[in-house]
Design an enzyme around this catalytic site. Sequence first.
Site, short mmCIF file in Angstrom:
data_model
loop_
_atom_site.label_atom_id
_atom_site.label_comp_id
_atom_site.label_asym_id
_atom_site.label_seq_id
_atom_site.Cartn_x
_atom_site.Cartn_y
_atom_site.Cartn_z
N CYS A 59 -4.68 3.52 13.02
CA CYS A 59 -4.76 1.85 12.29
C CYS A 59 -5.87 1.63 12.78
CB CYS A 59 -3.85 1.11 12.65
SG CYS A 59 -4.27 -0.67 12.29
N CYS A 64 -5.19 1.40 8.58
CA CYS A 64 -4.96 0.79 7.68
C CYS A 64 -6.26 -0.51 8.05
CB CYS A 64 -4.48 -0.85 8.91
SG CYS A 64 -3.06 0.66 9.98
N LYS A 67 -9.07 0.92 5.54
CA LYS A 67 -8.18 1.78 4.40
C LYS A 67 -8.88 0.18 3.97
CE LYS A 67 -4.59 0.53 4.33
NZ LYS A 67 -3.36 2.08 4.85
N TYR A 200 1.28 8.06 1.00
CA TYR A 200 0.19 6.39 0.63
C TYR A 200 -1.40 6.69 0.96
CZ TYR A 200 0.41 5.07 5.60
OH TYR A 200 0.86 5.53 6.63
N GLU A 204 -4.08 5.86 -1.89
CA GLU A 204 -4.82 4.58 -1.87
C GLU A 204 -6.48 5.45 -1.27
OE1 GLU A 204 -2.09 1.48 1.32
OE2 GLU A 204 -2.97 3.70 1.76
N HIS A 472 3.86 -22.74 -9.10
CA HIS A 472 3.48 -22.28 -10.28
C HIS A 472 1.64 -22.81 -10.12
CE1 HIS A 472 3.05 -21.69 -14.03
NE2 HIS A 472 2.50 -22.14 -14.79
N GLU A 477 5.96 -16.61 -7.46
CA GLU A 477 7.71 -16.89 -8.14
C GLU A 477 8.52 -16.40 -9.17
OE1 GLU A 477 6.10 -20.32 -11.46
OE2 GLU A 477 4.27 -19.62 -11.72
#
Length: 497
Positions: A59, A64, A67, A200, A204, A472, A477
């Site tokens: 990672c 991670c 990346k 993935y 990615e 908002h 939302e």
Amino acid sequence: MNEASESQGSYDYDLIVIGGGSGGLAASKEAAKYGKKVLVLDYVKPTPLGTTWGLGGTCVNVGCIPKKLMHQAAILHQSLQDARKFGWTFDEKVSHDWTTMKDAIRNYIGSLNWGYRVSLKDNGVTYVNAYGEFVGPHKIKATNKKGKETFYTAETFILATGERPRYLGIPGDKEHCITSDDLFSLPYSPGKTLVIGASYVALECAGFLSGLGLDVTVMVRSILLRGFDQQMANLVGDYLESHGVKIIRQFVPSKIEQIEPGTPGKLKVTAQSTDGSETLEGEYNTVLLAVGRDAKTKNIGLETVGVKINEKSGKIPVNDLEQTNIPHIYAIGDILDGKLQLTPVAIQAGRLLAGRLYNSSSVKCDYANVPTTVFTPLEYGACGYSEEKAIEKYGMENVDTYHSYFWPLEWTIPSRDNNKCYAKIICNKQDQNRVIGFHVLGPNAGEITQGFGAAMKCGMTKELLDSTIGIHPVCAEIFTTLSVTKQSGQNVQQSGC
């Protein structure tokens, strides 16, 4: 319940952890916190191209962290294009320097490597940079990079060896291709790149390389993002293609040849259609393999001590206490059979395991409803069931899927990518419309999914979502106003924010 008896002083250590990735480090420090004598063994075998790295595991070094930072670099490119529409003017040509980005990222990761070493020392954990291999039920042989062997004993062991990228087993793959283990420290821009795989990792990497301005093609054997919701996976693919990534479907490479050496050089790729009826050839500067990862459970002496593994996958079956079939040997992280391969999962499992072993805890790692995000240019966040799995488990008649496209306000001024972002929740009608699947495709999907992941742990229902007042104007939302089900067939495309 205490899962390990107190040491009688006959061993060098109370606990030896094999693997210095996120899970192994978390477990070791937690155990030391309870006064236990702990040793961590960590060793990175160089890739075929010679790439290696420091303490911290996949990672931090080749996963991670680099990346996400390269993903951010690509997002900044898009933001520069948007900026002109918001009134920013800059005349100079904008270009990207790979070496500057790579060096900055590697320097940051280097600081993390050092920080982990300091943290282990501060917590009283012994760290040895050596390759660990069982030679007896409670005995490990540790071999350093110079070949020197040292032996250690312990009452309890935790396996946290992780995974490494898989190669194709075709002519030229190890000689001429790179993997994610090499990409993030590549000393030169990869140039025109072929990414092989539909994982993935593949998508990615293809996404941020394209976002940095490179010519990128993805070659996939079958479906995108196997194991993820397939509607969402296909939307991810559609977005990549609409932003310049070429996808070659139903082809697999059969041979990689070097045409010219260099940094980058030039490679010729020969590929075969999956039904064998067609051959394809192409030239690229770099070929990146992202066709899966293999558990590093071979050649660590598990057969010597009788630890059972899944012979097909190399993964280790464990019970709900992360205990292998050998009572004093445990396993955590990506090497577990049938468990999620995510860094935070390994960290949580490691900490909780140490708490059960040494602090009379009974808390187990909960592998259900774990949120995750695929950091493609348009991020995909998910938690819980895919739509396919929900229907398979509960039946079509017992599932409602609420969904909608949405348009981030920030994208309206540049007038780009309307009705590309998408939200859906999957509800179990037999359980008060409880949300059993959450999916979002849009900017900052990881940040959105993290919060809703907590809500799902609390048993979030559609009624609770409807009673929640949205903030908002933000993307998240949309989940407080979902009103159209897939089953209704109504149009869910949006004309405004």
